[in-house]
Design an enzyme around this catalytic site. Structure first.
Site, short mmCIF file in Angstrom:
data_model
loop_
_atom_site.label_atom_id
_atom_site.label_comp_id
_atom_site.label_asym_id
_atom_site.label_seq_id
_atom_site.Cartn_x
_atom_site.Cartn_y
_atom_site.Cartn_z
N GLU A 183 -19.40 22.27 -14.80
CA GLU A 183 -19.81 20.90 -15.17
C GLU A 183 -18.93 19.88 -14.46
O GLU A 183 -19.41 18.85 -13.98
CB GLU A 183 -19.71 20.72 -16.69
CG GLU A 183 -20.73 21.57 -17.45
CD GLU A 183 -20.35 21.71 -18.92
OE1 GLU A 183 -20.34 20.69 -19.62
OE2 GLU A 183 -20.06 22.84 -19.34
N SER A 225 0.83 -1.22 0.00
CA SER A 225 0.00 0.00 0.00
C SER A 225 0.85 1.26 0.00
O SER A 225 0.32 2.36 0.00
CB SER A 225 -0.95 0.00 1.21
OG SER A 225 -0.21 -0.13 2.41
N LYS A 237 -18.26 28.67 -29.23
CA LYS A 237 -18.59 28.09 -27.94
C LYS A 237 -17.78 28.66 -26.79
O LYS A 237 -16.61 28.99 -26.91
CB LYS A 237 -18.37 26.58 -27.97
CG LYS A 237 -19.44 25.87 -28.77
CD LYS A 237 -20.75 25.82 -28.01
CE LYS A 237 -20.87 24.49 -27.32
NZ LYS A 237 -22.10 24.41 -26.55
N HIS A 280 -39.80 23.88 -9.05
CA HIS A 280 -40.00 22.95 -10.19
C HIS A 280 -39.35 23.50 -11.46
O HIS A 280 -39.77 23.18 -12.56
CB HIS A 280 -41.49 22.70 -10.46
CG HIS A 280 -42.27 22.31 -9.24
ND1 HIS A 280 -42.59 21.01 -8.93
CD2 HIS A 280 -42.76 23.07 -8.23
CE1 HIS A 280 -43.28 20.99 -7.79
NE2 HIS A 280 -43.38 22.22 -7.34
N TYR A 335 -8.93 -5.81 13.51
CA TYR A 335 -8.31 -5.46 12.22
C TYR A 335 -8.42 -6.59 11.21
O TYR A 335 -8.15 -7.75 11.52
CB TYR A 335 -6.83 -5.08 12.41
CG TYR A 335 -6.22 -4.63 11.10
CD1 TYR A 335 -6.36 -3.32 10.67
CD2 TYR A 335 -5.58 -5.53 10.25
CE1 TYR A 335 -5.85 -2.91 9.45
CE2 TYR A 335 -5.07 -5.14 9.03
CZ TYR A 335 -5.21 -3.82 8.63
OH TYR A 335 -4.72 -3.41 7.42
N SER A 380 -14.70 25.18 -27.66
CA SER A 380 -14.93 23.92 -28.36
C SER A 380 -13.90 23.78 -29.45
O SER A 380 -13.50 24.76 -30.08
CB SER A 380 -16.34 23.92 -28.96
OG SER A 380 -16.41 23.00 -30.04
N1 ARG Z 1 -1.12 -1.04 5.32
C1 ARG Z 1 -1.99 -1.47 6.34
C2 ARG Z 1 -3.33 -0.74 6.25
O1 ARG Z 1 -3.37 0.22 5.58
C3 ARG Z 1 -1.39 -1.22 7.67
C4 ARG Z 1 -1.84 -2.15 8.74
C5 ARG Z 1 -1.34 -3.51 8.45
N2 ARG Z 1 -1.62 -4.41 9.54
C6 ARG Z 1 -1.46 -5.70 9.39
N3 ARG Z 1 -1.74 -6.42 10.40
N4 ARG Z 1 -1.05 -6.21 8.28
O2 ARG Z 1 -4.33 -1.14 6.84
#
Ligand code: ARG
Length: 456
Positions: A289, A22, A282, A155, A316, A276
């Site tokens: 928009e 991530s 235009k 309306h 978690y 445009s």
């Molecule tokens: N990257 C993880 C998240 O965004 C962090 C927590 C990860 N925890 C774990 N037990 N793998 O949630």
């Protein structure tokens, strides 16, 4: 080597690594992550788990890492799963062994929950300021147009005359409620989950309250199992953001309509328009928009999170990593949309003469009925009789004021010469002088209250 590699004998598949990582989006939490670690190092030090030298080394290392991020020199490596892993890996490169003590009793579960809260507190403040700036622009444009009369619609059909400033100020109050919603969510965001561990709490005599106040948070969470999975505060923000985007979208829709040459009430500045590639004439209100269109993604961000949370088992689960991308997208969207709309309002050209030309006397039919009410007729009857007058005018294709008094007299003997005074747009507006009405004095009062709210 993974943070959790001890019990594994084989490596991770490359596709799994990419699926699991991530860092490419949660790197934006770096400042919050470092701030949380600095505070946690302090707590470990107070609990005598690290000594003075180790504490100093950790703080120095974290400061260096912050600088690397700020200067864009932080080098990410394969194996940096997320921002927490990346910072920890870099810290051990910089200071060696003491880095390995920073994670004592802490889990990425309580860490990420904290990081997200710290990050959102800053975001809430930024979005609130952007809303206030937009509200300021709304007030200023309203003050420039305190007496500009325009058709008011229900309306989308001509209804009653209103002041342009009254119409514009209506959006002030929508954004005022949005700020309330943000402030309300902020209360639940500013609570520290740090010290919840993975799910069961912290065994190292960490003073969680002290830790919370070191982080400028107002309190601590009271259940570690709840704390590691609570994302309600994110949903609070997403809902507030969704409402903001709906309000922006409605404002945009009105302005798109009013800037259509058929209306011509306003002109969107060139700076906020585009042309445009095909039609030379235009001039399109793309700013508006897009603002209207962006509501879709912001609303879907709320939906995204709620679906992730629905049916999640206790504590978690990795699903929770999916809380962030939609949130960041919402933040980025708001940070663009709000200043753009502010700019559109500030540079908007208002055309009172076009609004005046669009006023139709039928919009004064209610006032005509009110005239009969003042003469003692129940409103329902007055409504009926005035309706007949409107029908007569329509059949003759003339404004009501062009119907001779004697013809009106055939509808009701109560109609006398003074009825024509009621067929006046300015008068109709000035009559509505109660709080929240469209008279100039009521709008001035409204703006006064609005300014007071802005100062609070
Ligand atoms: N990257 C993880 C998240 O965004 C962090 C927590 C990860 N925890 C774990 N037990 N793998 O949630």
């Amino acid at each position: 080597m993974k943070l959790w590699g001890g019990r594994f004998s084989s490596g991770q598949d490359e596709i799994m690594r990419r699926f699991n990582d991530s860092l490419y989006f949660d790197r934006r939490l770096y400042a919050a992550d470092i701030q949380g670690s600095e505070a946690y190092a302090g707590a470990l030090h107070r609990a005598a788990i690290i000594d003075d030298d180790e504490h100093a080394a950790i703080l120095k290392g974290l400061a260096a890492i912050r600088k690397e991020f700020e200067e864009g020199t932080f080098a990410e490596k394969i194996g940096d799963e997320d921002i927490h892993t990346a910072v920890e890996r870099r810290l051990s490169e910089l200071i060696g062994a003491p880095a390995g003590k920073l994670h004592t009793g802490r889990s990425r579960n309580d860490q990420v929950a904290l990081d997200l809260r710290i990050y959102l507190l800053g975001v809430i403040d930024d979005v609130t300021s952007a809303l206030a700036a937009l509200q300021n622009a709304i007030i200023r444009k309203s003050e420039e147009n305190l007496r500009t009369i325009m058709p008011g619609y229900t309306h989308l059909q001509p209804a009653q005359p209103v002041l342009f400033s009254h119409w514009l100020m209506s959006f002030f109050w929508m954004f005022d409620r949005d700020k309330d919603r943000l402030a309300d969510g902020r209360k639940r965001t500013g609570v520290s989950p740090l010290g919840s561990g993975a799910l069961a709490g912290n065994p190292f005599r960490i003073d969680r309250r002290e830790l919370a106040s070191a982080l400028n948070m107002t309190g601590v969470t009271w259940n570690s199992m709840d704390a590691v999975s609570d994302r309600d505060f994110v949903a609070d923000f997403q809902f507030a953001a969704a409402m903001i985007s709906l309000h922006i979208s409605r404002l945009a829709e009105d302005l798109i309509l009013f800037s259509n040459p058929g209306f011509g009430f306003v002109t969107v500045a060139e700076a906020y328009s585009t042309g445009s590639s095909l039609m030379p004439q235009k001039r399109n209100p793309d700013s508006l928009e897009l603002a209207r269109g962006k509501a879709g993604r912001v609303v879907s961000g709320l939906l995204n999170l709620m679906v992730v949370l629905k049916g999640l088992p206790s504590t978690y689960n990795k699903d929770l990593q999916e809380d962030k991308e939609a949130l960041f997208d919402t933040v980025d969207t708001l940070e663009l949309v709000l200043p753009v709309i502010k700019g559109v309002i500030e540079t908007l050209a208002v055309h009172p003469e076009r609004m005046a030309a669009a006023l139709d006397e039928v919009m004064l039919a209610t006032d005509m009925a009110d005239y009969l009410v003042e003469k003692g007729l129940p409103f329902r009857e007055a409504h009926q009789l005035t309706g007949q007058a409107v029908r007569l005018a329509e059949s003759r294709q003339v404004p009501i004021s062009q119907i001779p008094l004697e013809d009106l007299g055939k509808i009701s003997a109560l109609f006398e010469a003074d009825v024509f005074k009621y067929l006046d747009f300015k008068r109709a507006i000035e009559k509505r002088a109660g709080i929240g009405g469209t008279s100039e004095s009521a709008v001035r009062q409204q703006i006064h209250e609005a300014r007071k709210r802005l100062r609070e």
